[in-house]
Design a protein around this motif. Structure first.
Motif, PDB file in Angstrom:
ATOM      1  N   ARG A 223      -2.572   7.403  12.941  1.00 20.31           N
ATOM      2  CA  ARG A 223      -1.573   8.471  12.837  1.00 20.31           C
ATOM      3  C   ARG A 223      -0.805   8.364  11.517  1.00 20.31           C
ATOM      4  N   LEU A 224      -0.501   7.142  11.135  1.00 27.57           N
ATOM      5  CA  LEU A 224       0.220   6.916   9.886  1.00 27.57           C
ATOM      6  C   LEU A 224      -0.631   7.346   8.687  1.00 27.57           C
ATOM      7  N   SER A 225      -1.923   7.139   8.778  1.00 21.17           N
ATOM      8  CA  SER A 225      -2.811   7.452   7.656  1.00 21.17           C
ATOM      9  C   SER A 225      -2.849   8.938   7.339  1.00 21.17           C
ATOM     10  N   LYS A 226      -2.457   9.783   8.265  1.00 17.99           N
ATOM     11  CA  LYS A 226      -2.502  11.228   8.075  1.00 17.99           C
ATOM     12  C   LYS A 226      -1.227  11.784   7.437  1.00 17.99           C
ATOM     13  N   LEU A 227      -0.243  10.941   7.222  1.00 18.78           N
ATOM     14  CA  LEU A 227       1.002  11.393   6.610  1.00 18.78           C
ATOM     15  C   LEU A 227       0.809  11.583   5.110  1.00 18.78           C
ATOM     16  N   PRO A 228       1.557  12.514   4.505  1.00 16.32           N
ATOM     17  CA  PRO A 228       1.341  12.833   3.091  1.00 16.32           C
ATOM     18  C   PRO A 228       1.955  11.847   2.111  1.00 16.32           C
ATOM     19  N   GLY A 229       2.997  11.137   2.502  1.00 15.11           N
ATOM     20  CA  GLY A 229       3.699  10.257   1.570  1.00 15.11           C
ATOM     21  C   GLY A 229       3.121   8.852   1.520  1.00 15.11           C
ATOM     22  N   ARG A 230       3.838   7.982   0.816  1.00 11.48           N
ATOM     23  CA  ARG A 230       3.450   6.567   0.752  1.00 11.48           C
ATOM     24  C   ARG A 230       3.778   5.911   2.084  1.00 11.48           C
ATOM     25  N   ARG A 231       2.891   5.027   2.559  1.00 16.35           N
ATOM     26  CA  ARG A 231       3.052   4.453   3.895  1.00 16.35           C
ATOM     27  C   ARG A 231       2.901   2.943   3.831  1.00 16.35           C
ATOM     28  N   LEU A 232       3.878   2.241   4.414  1.00 14.15           N
ATOM     29  CA  LEU A 232       3.868   0.785   4.384  1.00 14.15           C
ATOM     30  C   LEU A 232       4.294   0.222   5.731  1.00 14.15           C
ATOM     31  N   TYR A 233       3.758  -0.950   6.057  1.00  7.36           N
ATOM     32  CA  TYR A 233       4.200  -1.694   7.233  1.00  7.36           C
ATOM     33  C   TYR A 233       5.133  -2.822   6.812  1.00  7.36           C
ATOM     34  N   THR A 234       6.117  -3.114   7.669  1.00  5.73           N
ATOM     35  CA  THR A 234       7.044  -4.218   7.444  1.00  5.73           C
ATOM     36  C   THR A 234       7.352  -4.880   8.781  1.00  5.73           C
ATOM     37  N   HIS A 235       8.274  -5.852   8.774  1.00  5.44           N
ATOM     38  CA  HIS A 235       8.721  -6.531   9.990  1.00  5.44           C
ATOM     39  C   HIS A 235       7.555  -7.263  10.678  1.00  5.44           C
ATOM     40  N   LEU A 236       6.788  -8.017   9.898  1.00  3.72           N
ATOM     41  CA  LEU A 236       5.628  -8.727  10.418  1.00  3.72           C
ATOM     42  C   LEU A 236       6.055  -9.987  11.175  1.00  3.72           C
ATOM     43  N   ASN A 237       5.542 -10.152  12.376  1.00  2.00           N
ATOM     44  CA  ASN A 237       5.786 -11.379  13.123  1.00  2.00           C
ATOM     45  C   ASN A 237       4.935 -12.509  12.533  1.00  2.00           C
ATOM     46  N   ASN A 238       5.372 -13.746  12.757  1.00  3.46           N
ATOM     47  CA  ASN A 238       4.621 -14.881  12.222  1.00  3.46           C
ATOM     48  C   ASN A 238       3.222 -14.997  12.823  1.00  3.46           C
ATOM     49  N   THR A 239       2.992 -14.352  13.964  1.00  4.53           N
ATOM     50  CA  THR A 239       1.671 -14.364  14.601  1.00  4.53           C
ATOM     51  C   THR A 239       0.747 -13.274  14.089  1.00  4.53           C
ATOM     52  N   ASN A 240       1.275 -12.355  13.315  1.00  2.00           N
ATOM     53  CA  ASN A 240       0.484 -11.223  12.830  1.00  2.00           C
ATOM     54  C   ASN A 240      -0.543 -11.720  11.805  1.00  2.00           C
ATOM     55  N   PRO A 241      -1.822 -11.387  11.966  1.00  2.00           N
ATOM     56  CA  PRO A 241      -2.814 -11.854  10.991  1.00  2.00           C
ATOM     57  C   PRO A 241      -2.526 -11.400   9.571  1.00  2.00           C
ATOM     58  N   LEU A 242      -1.743 -10.352   9.390  1.00  2.21           N
ATOM     59  CA  LEU A 242      -1.446  -9.852   8.048  1.00  2.21           C
ATOM     60  C   LEU A 242      -0.616 -10.813   7.210  1.00  2.21           C
ATOM     61  N   VAL A 243       0.004 -11.831   7.821  1.00  2.00           N
ATOM     62  CA  VAL A 243       0.759 -12.800   7.021  1.00  2.00           C
ATOM     63  C   VAL A 243      -0.183 -13.666   6.187  1.00  2.00           C
ATOM     64  N   ASP A 244      -1.470 -13.623   6.501  1.00  2.00           N
ATOM     65  CA  ASP A 244      -2.488 -14.295   5.695  1.00  2.00           C
ATOM     66  C   ASP A 244      -3.100 -13.264   4.753  1.00  2.00           C
ATOM     67  N   PRO A 245      -2.928 -13.407   3.445  1.00  2.88           N
ATOM     68  CA  PRO A 245      -3.437 -12.378   2.525  1.00  2.88           C
ATOM     69  C   PRO A 245      -4.952 -12.233   2.549  1.00  2.88           C
ATOM     70  N   ALA A 246      -5.659 -13.221   3.117  1.00  2.95           N
ATOM     71  CA  ALA A 246      -7.122 -13.132   3.183  1.00  2.95           C
ATOM     72  C   ALA A 246      -7.616 -12.502   4.483  1.00  2.95           C
TER      73      ALA A 246
END
Length: 269
Positions: A223-246
């Protein structure tokens, strides 16, 4: 609008002081992965504000050149704080700002009422004034310390700040928020958990992400990908795999044109 991301982590930061999960251990081994509590510095027409007063607020102010004090003693460009909710992770930093002569806090009425004990503690130190913030309700989740408070709208909100919509916690995605997202040049939203089962599969909670008041990324990214503006996620928990850049999840988001916000990121709007 001038905007700097001051932090991108959920409660406890990354690493969290009492946790040795892969995300926290990785951040200890690789300091570049460390994330402070989610917050923004914004320059509005009437002055400079931070969005949410986190436990890291003093260090966050120092990290933002245009928030640093000077040229004289006790001269600060910081006018106030805008709050998205009453959680301790987003409000305890108010106590660290007691050296200010005056401070404006913008929030919803229910958040203001919940923080009356903070206001009383700060009364001998500074002139604290309250104002309403431009908000969209996105959850009725109350902080644990306010569990006995009445149910009300406005416990957790998305903020509308000119061309920016900031929603570090989202329990629902209402139509009003959808419209605000479509009109915004930039949206920065809740990325606490990657999937709904993450809290349970990592052993940090018996509840799902949704039950904890956070829409997981897997439920919002298309749903976020369909928005026209710039889109970013924040507020990552320490368990979120995204905290690992790889982590492979970064590629999934990149293919959708979605970014993961980084501490220190500057966004011009």
């Amino acid at each position: 609008m001038r905007l700097q991301v001051l932090g991108t982590a959920a409660g406890g930061g990354v690493p969290q002081w009492n946790c040795a999960c892969p995300g926290c251990s990785g951040a200890r081994a690789h300091p570049g992965r460390r994330r402070r509590h989610a917050s923004l510095a914004v320059q509005l027409d009437d002055g400079a504000y931070v969005v949410n007063a986190t436990p890291d607020i003093a260090e966050q102010i120092e990290s933002c050149a245009w928030l640093r004090p000077g040229p004289g003693p006790r001269e600060s460009p910081l006018k106030g704080v805008i709050l998205t909710d009453a959680e301790l992770d987003h409000t305890i930093g108010l106590l660290r700002l007691r050296e200010a002569d005056a401070l404006e806090v913008r929030s919803t009425p229910v958040v203001r009422d919940a923080l009356r004990p903070f206001a009383e503690l700060l009364r001998p130190y500074l002139q604290l004034t309250w104002a309403d913030a431009a908000t969209i309700p996105v959850s009725g989740k109350r902080p644990r310390y306010a569990a006995g408070s009445p149910e009300a709208t406005g416990w957790v909100s998305a903020l509308r700040l000119g061309p920016l919509v900031y929603a570090p916690a989202m329990g629902v995605w209402p139509d009003e928020l959808d419209e605000a997202f479509r009109q915004a040049a930039c949206v920065i939203v809740d990325g606490t958990f990657w999937d709904d089962e993450e809290p349970r599969s990592t052993g940090i909670s018996a509840r799902t992400a949704t039950q904890m008041g956070h829409l997981p990324i897997e439920a919002t990214m298309e749903r976020l990908s369909k928005l026209p503006g710039r889109r970013l996620y924040t507020h990552l928990n320490n368990t979120n795999p995204l905290v690992d850049p790889a982590a492979e999840q970064h590629e999934v988001l990149a293919d959708l044109g979605i970014e993961v916000a980084a501490d220190g990121m500057v966004i011009d709007l």
